[in-house]
Motif scaffolding. Structure first.
Motif, mmCIF file in Angstrom:
data_model
loop_
_atom_site.group_PDB
_atom_site.id
_atom_site.type_symbol
_atom_site.label_atom_id
_atom_site.label_comp_id
_atom_site.label_asym_id
_atom_site.label_seq_id
_atom_site.Cartn_x
_atom_site.Cartn_y
_atom_site.Cartn_z
ATOM 1 N N LEU A 169 93.165 105.182 104.114
ATOM 2 C CA LEU A 169 92.217 104.217 103.741
ATOM 3 C C LEU A 169 91.148 105.015 102.723
ATOM 4 O O LEU A 169 90.793 105.877 103.034
ATOM 5 C CB LEU A 169 91.294 103.639 104.794
ATOM 6 N N LEU A 170 91.087 104.178 101.434
ATOM 7 C CA LEU A 170 90.008 104.722 100.657
ATOM 8 C C LEU A 170 88.740 104.047 100.623
ATOM 9 O O LEU A 170 88.773 102.801 100.744
ATOM 10 C CB LEU A 170 90.786 104.766 99.097
ATOM 11 N N VAL A 171 87.687 104.891 100.895
ATOM 12 C CA VAL A 171 86.527 104.014 100.879
ATOM 13 C C VAL A 171 85.700 104.697 99.580
ATOM 14 O O VAL A 171 85.488 105.687 99.109
ATOM 15 C CB VAL A 171 85.622 104.831 101.992
ATOM 16 N N MET A 172 85.402 103.366 99.156
ATOM 17 C CA MET A 172 84.679 103.649 97.621
ATOM 18 C C MET A 172 83.322 103.192 97.898
ATOM 19 O O MET A 172 82.752 102.143 98.172
ATOM 20 C CB MET A 172 85.359 102.635 96.657
ATOM 21 N N VAL A 173 82.505 104.372 97.796
ATOM 22 C CA VAL A 173 81.028 104.120 98.043
ATOM 23 C C VAL A 173 80.275 103.660 96.985
ATOM 24 O O VAL A 173 80.432 104.226 95.868
ATOM 25 C CB VAL A 173 80.442 105.487 98.571
ATOM 26 N N VAL A 174 79.487 102.731 97.036
ATOM 27 C CA VAL A 174 78.734 102.115 95.826
ATOM 28 C C VAL A 174 77.264 101.723 96.148
ATOM 29 O O VAL A 174 76.773 101.834 97.425
ATOM 30 C CB VAL A 174 79.303 100.710 95.152
ATOM 31 N N VAL A 315 90.836 108.933 106.277
ATOM 32 C CA VAL A 315 89.907 108.167 105.430
ATOM 33 C C VAL A 315 89.191 109.109 104.226
ATOM 34 O O VAL A 315 88.411 109.917 104.460
ATOM 35 C CB VAL A 315 88.890 107.471 106.386
ATOM 36 N N GLY A 316 89.617 108.588 103.161
ATOM 37 C CA GLY A 316 89.017 109.271 101.936
ATOM 38 C C GLY A 316 87.623 108.647 101.376
ATOM 39 O O GLY A 316 87.684 107.314 101.077
ATOM 40 N N PHE A 317 86.715 109.640 100.947
ATOM 41 C CA PHE A 317 85.422 108.987 100.362
ATOM 42 C C PHE A 317 85.476 109.249 98.871
ATOM 43 O O PHE A 317 85.670 110.586 98.463
ATOM 44 C CB PHE A 317 84.319 109.468 100.990
ATOM 45 N N VAL A 318 85.256 108.320 98.025
ATOM 46 C CA VAL A 318 85.199 108.530 96.738
ATOM 47 C C VAL A 318 83.976 107.828 95.959
ATOM 48 O O VAL A 318 83.662 106.701 96.672
ATOM 49 C CB VAL A 318 86.441 108.134 95.887
ATOM 50 N N GLY A 319 83.515 107.999 94.983
ATOM 51 C CA GLY A 319 82.675 107.098 94.493
ATOM 52 C C GLY A 319 81.620 107.982 93.264
ATOM 53 O O GLY A 319 81.815 109.412 93.106
ATOM 54 N N TYR A 320 80.712 107.429 92.565
ATOM 55 C CA TYR A 320 80.049 107.734 91.426
ATOM 56 C C TYR A 320 79.227 109.035 91.975
ATOM 57 O O TYR A 320 78.729 108.992 93.457
ATOM 58 C CB TYR A 320 79.193 106.864 90.831
ATOM 59 N N PRO A 365 84.838 115.190 95.435
ATOM 60 C CA PRO A 365 83.505 115.102 94.700
ATOM 61 C C PRO A 365 82.934 113.885 94.001
ATOM 62 O O PRO A 365 83.950 113.135 93.639
ATOM 63 C CB PRO A 365 83.854 116.335 93.554
ATOM 64 N N GLY A 366 81.914 113.640 93.577
ATOM 65 C CA GLY A 366 81.488 112.365 93.012
ATOM 66 C C GLY A 366 81.800 112.643 91.606
ATOM 67 O O GLY A 366 81.872 113.469 90.767
ATOM 68 N N LEU A 367 82.344 111.539 90.944
ATOM 69 C CA LEU A 367 82.835 111.602 89.629
ATOM 70 C C LEU A 367 82.467 110.062 88.798
ATOM 71 O O LEU A 367 82.617 109.092 89.643
ATOM 72 C CB LEU A 367 84.188 112.258 89.517
ATOM 73 N N VAL A 368 82.042 110.216 87.611
ATOM 74 C CA VAL A 368 81.723 109.163 86.826
ATOM 75 C C VAL A 368 83.036 108.510 86.399
ATOM 76 O O VAL A 368 83.815 109.212 85.587
ATOM 77 C CB VAL A 368 80.742 109.491 85.534
ATOM 78 N N PHE A 369 83.294 107.351 86.614
ATOM 79 C CA PHE A 369 84.601 106.668 86.117
ATOM 80 C C PHE A 369 84.313 106.121 84.893
ATOM 81 O O PHE A 369 83.146 105.893 84.553
ATOM 82 C CB PHE A 369 84.841 105.516 87.144
ATOM 83 N N PRO A 370 85.215 105.923 84.010
ATOM 84 C CA PRO A 370 85.064 105.181 82.806
ATOM 85 C C PRO A 370 84.991 103.713 82.984
ATOM 86 O O PRO A 370 85.590 103.008 83.851
ATOM 87 C CB PRO A 370 86.589 105.426 81.976
ATOM 88 N N GLY A 383 70.762 106.061 87.249
ATOM 89 C CA GLY A 383 70.957 107.354 87.717
ATOM 90 C C GLY A 383 72.319 107.977 87.218
ATOM 91 O O GLY A 383 72.670 109.176 88.141
ATOM 92 N N VAL A 384 73.163 107.562 86.244
ATOM 93 C CA VAL A 384 74.426 108.028 85.836
ATOM 94 C C VAL A 384 74.014 109.174 84.986
ATOM 95 O O VAL A 384 74.407 110.396 85.290
ATOM 96 C CB VAL A 384 75.190 107.122 85.418
ATOM 97 N N LEU A 385 73.088 109.090 84.281
ATOM 98 C CA LEU A 385 72.670 110.138 83.297
ATOM 99 C C LEU A 385 71.426 110.688 84.023
ATOM 100 O O LEU A 385 70.591 109.809 84.273
ATOM 101 C CB LEU A 385 72.586 109.712 81.928
ATOM 102 N N PRO A 386 71.155 111.929 84.152
ATOM 103 C CA PRO A 386 69.858 112.595 84.338
ATOM 104 C C PRO A 386 68.647 112.083 83.650
ATOM 105 O O PRO A 386 68.736 111.947 82.546
ATOM 106 C CB PRO A 386 70.188 113.960 84.481
ATOM 107 N N ILE A 387 67.538 111.983 84.457
ATOM 108 C CA ILE A 387 66.227 111.742 83.882
ATOM 109 C C ILE A 387 65.918 112.631 82.817
ATOM 110 O O ILE A 387 65.209 112.390 81.815
ATOM 111 C CB ILE A 387 65.163 111.415 84.942
ATOM 112 N N ASP A 388 66.322 113.849 83.237
ATOM 113 C CA ASP A 388 65.837 115.016 82.270
ATOM 114 C C ASP A 388 66.486 114.933 80.813
ATOM 115 O O ASP A 388 65.864 115.462 79.903
ATOM 116 C CB ASP A 388 66.548 116.378 82.887
ATOM 117 N N ARG A 389 67.625 114.023 80.746
ATOM 118 C CA ARG A 389 68.062 114.031 79.392
ATOM 119 C C ARG A 389 67.557 112.704 78.484
ATOM 120 O O ARG A 389 68.019 112.557 77.167
ATOM 121 C CB ARG A 389 69.706 113.787 79.552
#
Ligand SMILES: Nc1nc2c(ncn2[C@@H]2O[C@H](COP(=O)(O)OP(=O)(O)OP(=O)(O)O)[C@@H](O)[C@H]2O)c(=O)[nH]1
Length: 593
Positions: A169-174, A315-320, A365-370, A383-389
């Protein structure tokens, strides 16, 4: 200036230029040679060109060499949309997004078998990955489209491939506040391509930030689109483990929303979620067994563990990044943790956690999807791009001002925003400049120039927005914005604001310390009365001091990720494994009613 001097300067410039080129080349090369896994998201096209040069030999291996495009360097983005109204631009953008929706894919792992050499496997994967990057580079060149800064490090995608392959089972955390933005439908499709029995469950985390009425609407939407989902709050589950309960941000005096028992809309507790995950994964393993499929060998690209009765389901956990995967795993593992961090991309390798003889969790690891995004400012706000940028703070704050109703902002910050002029639409959102100035005035934020310190204010406002102190959420498509904030449900009461500014966690009754709540408002009111807006300076020195204290209140407690449980023995594939000792089930409600 003599001739020689001129020549000297020219030489110095040429030398500097050459040094820069050398450094760029070294930087480009480092993507390949780096052994430490590092998330690569915001790579410019110049970097891509350098990288592409390095990979030239692999490109020659591509099936169709004539298809090789050169990556153009686009320095002027959006030039054709100059002069277009924002509405028109968004409309054009939507059209273009619909046209290219099918191109937003995650990279596929090319077919492989154990008989392949490491070099062959590596070359195949690199080649497939380059082809994928090329297709997205073309999309990025379309100036009507804004793409998320998707992950560009092949090694991170390799981690994802392995998690997808080995999971039943793949768990997509959103993030519950905008679940569709964080959902990657193509990953679900990819999971099914590796094994038709594999399913994806949408774990709608941070559900504590949604009122029950909004959860109901999302539940309806998910059911309608046959999306398997569960509402969850890692924060509430962790609080429950410590015998505390999370303050419900949407409970108000007039709208006392009780937590629901409806399985579709309730927020699952830790034990409930573990049971549900195991059940779903076992169902998948059972189906696979019944079909007589033993197709879990590596040659088929997947190796889920559920086929063999003696093996635990996986059970695998994936997500941004930042959607709360680590918080979720920490809560499920049930070990006391010191906290988590909002710095994205800290999880480098997937981790295997043996929960019991029947259940194993796999954390990717968290990763940004296209994906498509409305703007870069929107990506900072979510929160996808850091506030510092952030360079254009007003644009980013405008996203917040557009999404959080005026009255909610005023209530949360205890500020008065200027009303629209009589000739303006009366329901227009506040301007970022109005919000920033009112915020600076109330907190005594003054820059060294003597003007309001908008940059500092912008950072704080965006942080509050990301952390949920400024409540906001998206509604399922097709439901108007007017339904988003229906009256009282959208406006946290005074005491709730105080709670949220000090801490979201309610202590058990005997530990209650009410004195922490009061001063938050006292100083805000003090700041309001003592800030001299006309002069842009605080009229009382003490106010600035107090406002600094307020800033401290906004600061989160230390959030170092406790990854101690992640270090462990080896599962035979070089990946750390940890055996987890379960805490006894926690009782009590997850979120305060
Ligand atoms: N309100 C609320 N905040 C949460 C919840 N879960 C996580 N957070 C917050 O979200 C932020 C990110 O959480 P993490 O667990 O570090 O996210 P992550 O997905 O592991 O991030 P990466 O390691 O970068 O992949 C932290 O500030 C958490 O406190 C939740 O259920 N409710």
């Amino acid at each position: 200036m003599g001739k020689n001097e001129k020549t000297g300067l020219g030489r110095a410039l040429v030398k500097h230029h050459n040094q820069m080129i050398q450094q760029s080349k070294e930087k480009g090369r480092s993507y390949r040679s780096k052994k430490v896994l590092e998330s690569v998201t915001d790579v410019s096209n110049i970097d891509a060109v350098i990288e592409q040069g390095e990979e030239e030999e692999l490109l020659q291996l591509a099936a169709d060499p004539s298809s090789r495009p050169d990556l153009p360097i686009r320095l002027d983005s959006g030039s054709s949309s100059i002069g277009m109204s924002p509405e028109k631009r968004r409309e054009e953008q939507k059209k273009e997004e619909a046209l290219h929706a099918g191109s937003l894919s995650v990279p596929r792992r090319p077919p492989w078998s154990p008989s392949m050499s490491v070099e062959e496997l590596d070359a195949n994967e690199r080649q497939a990955f380059l082809v994928w990057r090329r297709s997205l580079a073309r999309l990025e060149e379309n100036e009507k489209l804004v793409l998320t800064p998707f992950e560009k490090n092949l090694d991170i995608w390799r981690q994802l491939w392995r998690v997808v392959e080995r999971s039943d089972l793949l768990v997509m955390v959103v993030d519950a506040r905008d679940p569709l933005f964080y959902r990657c439908a193509d990953l679900e499709a990819y999971a099914q391509e590796t094994d038709k029995y594999k399913r994806t469950l949408l774990l709608v985390n941070k559900a504590d930030l949604l009122p029950v009425s909004v959860r109901e609407k999302w539940a309806k939407f998910f059911h309608l689109h046959e999306i398997l989902f569960v509402f969850w709050s890692a924060k509430a589950a962790s609080a429950a483990l410590e015998g505390k309960k999370l303050a419900a941000p949407w409970k108000t005096q007039n709208n006392n929303q009780e937590e629901t028992d409806d399985p579709s809309t309730k927020i699952y507790g830790r034990e409930e979620l573990l049971v549900r995950l195991q059940f779903e994964a076992e169902e998948i393993a059972k189906l696979r067994r019944e079909s007589g499929s033993s197709s879990t060998g590596p040659s088929d690209g997947h190796s889920a563990g559920g086929d063999n009765l003696s093996k635990p389901v996986v059970v695998g956990f994936v997500g941004y990044p930042n959607v709360g995967k680590s918080s979720t795993i920490n809560a499920l593992v049930g070990q006391k943790r010191t906290g988590v961090t909002s710095t994205p991309g800290k999880t480098k390798h997937f981790q295997t956690l043996i929960i019991s003889d029947e259940l194993t969790l796999c954390d990717c690891p968290g990763l940004v999807f296209p994906s498509f995004s409305s703007s870069r400012h929107g990506m900072i706000a979510c929160g996808v791009l850091p506030i510092d940028r952030m360079t254009e703070h007003r644009e980013a704050v405008q996203v917040v001002a557009n999404r959080v109703p005026r009255s909610v902002i005023e209530n949360v910050y205890k500020i008065s925003l200027p009303k629209p002029k009589p000739y303006e639409p009366q329901d227009r959102p506040p301007l970022a400049s109005e919000l920033l100035r009112a915020y600076c005035a109330s907190r005594g934020y003054v820059a060294s120039s003597g003007l309001p310190d908008e940059t500092r204010a912008a950072r704080q406002i965006l942080k509050d927005y990301i952390d949920g102190k400024l409540p906001h959420y998206e509604m399922p498509p097709g439901m108007g914005d007017e339904e988003c904030y229906d009256g009282d449900a959208a406006e946290p009461s005074l005491s709730e604001v105080a709670e949220s500014e000090s801490s979201d966690i309610e202590n058990p009754p005997d530990n209650e310390d009410e004195s922490e709540i009061g001063p938050v408002f006292d100083h805000v009111l003090d700041d309001l009365s003592s800030f001299d807006v006309a002069n842009g300076l605080s009229s009382k020195k003490v106010t600035v001091k107090k406002s600094n204290a307020s800033h401290k209140n906004h600061k989160k407690p230390q959030r170092k990720k406790d990854r101690s449980w992640r270090v462990g023995n080896d599962d035979g594939d070089g990946m750390p494994v940890i055996r987890v000792y379960q805490k006894p089930p926690s009782g009590g409600p997850v979120v305060a009613g």
